[in-house]
Enzyme design. Structure first.
Site, short mmCIF file in Angstrom:
data_model
loop_
_atom_site.label_atom_id
_atom_site.label_comp_id
_atom_site.label_asym_id
_atom_site.label_seq_id
_atom_site.Cartn_x
_atom_site.Cartn_y
_atom_site.Cartn_z
CD GLU A 58 -2.90 -1.12 2.33
OE1 GLU A 58 -4.10 -1.24 2.16
OE2 GLU A 58 -2.37 -1.07 3.45
CB CYS A 110 2.95 7.51 3.15
SG CYS A 110 3.47 6.38 4.43
CB CYS A 137 7.47 -4.69 8.91
SG CYS A 137 8.82 -3.88 9.79
CB CYS A 193 6.40 -1.62 16.18
SG CYS A 193 8.05 -1.28 15.57
CB CYS A 240 2.89 -1.10 13.69
SG CYS A 240 3.07 -1.19 11.91
CB CYS A 272 0.36 6.80 11.81
SG CYS A 272 1.98 6.52 12.38
S1 SF4 Z 1 6.10 0.67 12.90
FE1 SF4 Z 1 5.39 -1.11 11.70
S2 SF4 Z 1 6.26 -0.92 9.66
FE2 SF4 Z 1 7.38 0.53 11.02
S3 SF4 Z 1 9.19 -0.67 11.72
FE3 SF4 Z 1 7.55 -0.99 13.26
S4 SF4 Z 1 6.46 -2.86 12.59
FE4 SF4 Z 1 7.69 -2.14 10.86
#
Ligand code: SF4
Length: 349
Positions: A93, A106, A113, A117, A120, A333
């Protein structure tokens, strides 16, 4: 078309070698670059500056790849989210944020990923694969074509993925964005969760783009919990690296701080943040958390966000509250997941 050369995947040097092998002049390379990166051509046959015979000759051994648009959604507040399919069927995306005469895109650097985190949704996917440089750049070309005659003016690497975990391809993409598409390095921001060695390597390898750090905590205890990368590169190591980061004149590091209710948004946190960032030329973006199902985290009340900002401002720090837009289409975000299903759609901060 795996047996043919994808012209979009070639660097300028590789394009020159390709042209030389085909007996094409340097002038033709310039034309190819112009048609691919400025006229967003999807097919060699569209290059009318080339004779039909030349187009057919080049087409026998090469082609131009394209991201396939799967969905395009517009939020109530004007944000647009694009879901693109890659040649292998994976999806990513990109999110466009219009603001007066600016069009910021963006972009994603990975499918999924590995950083995990916990605020997220992209992190929940795990890493599926790195994007190639041309797949990163093609997000801009594709959106430019879709919004023509408008054009993307600013780039943020804050979509799906940790850009510095896909270092070589991201560096190549940065050169192509500045040299081929012509977006100034001052208008590009790369955001990292804190891969310290790569972060320090960046200025010597890539154009001098702006650096943003996704910080989100003032103690290792909390940051370990929110961002597992902190166990490898704890706050002191990260912030010492920020102090050493070679900033160009009048540039600052942007610290992104997602405010999560009763986790990292206390007055003590705000005061600690002031102390921790002392001596680093910086500004702060405070982002009230966008809750998603199953995270167990909450968005703080607006008064708490204002009180946090006040502590920073009272200490002469530049701190903005950034309300993520596009929440109704899961484009905000921390919400990118690169899936067709709306419940699952949502990126990095
Ligand atoms: S915020 Fe999400 S996309 Fe960004 S580094 Fe952390 S897990 Fe990965």
């Amino acid at each position: 078309m795996p047996d043919k050369i994808d012209l979009k995947s070639l660097s300028q040097k590789e394009l020159f070698s390709f042209a030389k092998a085909q007996g094409l002049s340097k002038y033709r390379v310039g034309q190819l670059l112009h048609w691919i990166y400025e006229k967003y051509t999807r097919d060699l046959q569209e290059i009318t500056e080339f004779s039909k015979a030349l187009r057919e000759d080049i087409g026998k051994i090469s082609y131009i790849s394209n991201l396939a648009l799967v969905t395009r959604q517009r939020s109530k507040d004007g944000i647009e989210k694009f879901l693109f399919a890659l040649e292998d069927g994976q999806t990513i995306e990109s999110v466009m944020i219009p603001d007066d005469d600016r069009r910021t895109l963006c972009i994603s650097s990975q499918v999924g990923c590995a950083m995990a985190c916990n605020f997220c949704l992209t992190g929940e996917m795990g890493l599926i694969r790195n994007l190639k440089a041309h797949e990163i750049v093609d997000q801009i070309i594709s959106v430019n074509r879709l919004i023509s005659p408008e054009r993307i003016s600013n780039i943020v690497f804050m979509g799906m993925g940790e850009p510095l975990a896909n270092f070589d391809e991201v560096v190549k993409a940065l050169w192509r964005i500045t040299e081929f598409i012509g977006i100034s390095k001052r208008k590009i921001t790369l955001s990292t969760s804190g891969l310290v060695p790569r972060m320090l390597e960046l200025p010597g390898r890539a154009p001098d783009v702006n650096l943003a750090i996704s910080l989100n905590a003032t103690t290792d205890e909390i940051r370990d919990r929110l961002m597992p990368i902190n166990k490898k590169y704890p706050l002191k190591v990260l912030l010492d690296a920020c102090r050493r980061y070679p900033l160009q004149l009048q540039r600052v590091i942007t610290f992104e701080y997602v405010l999560i209710d009763r986790v990292n948004d206390s007055m003590e946190d705000a005061k600690r943040l002031v102390r921790k960032l002392k001596g680093i030329p910086c500004k702060l973006n405070l982002i009230p958390y966008n809750p998603h199902e199953g995270s167990g985290l909450k968005r703080p009340a607006h008064e708490r966000v204002l009180a946090f900002q006040k502590v920073l401002k009272d200490n002469q720090m530049t701190a903005f509250i950034r309300e993520s837009k596009g929440q109704d289409i899961l484009a905000a975000c921390g919400q990118l997941r690169g899936k067709r299903d709306n419940r699952e759609n949502n990126a990095c901060c």
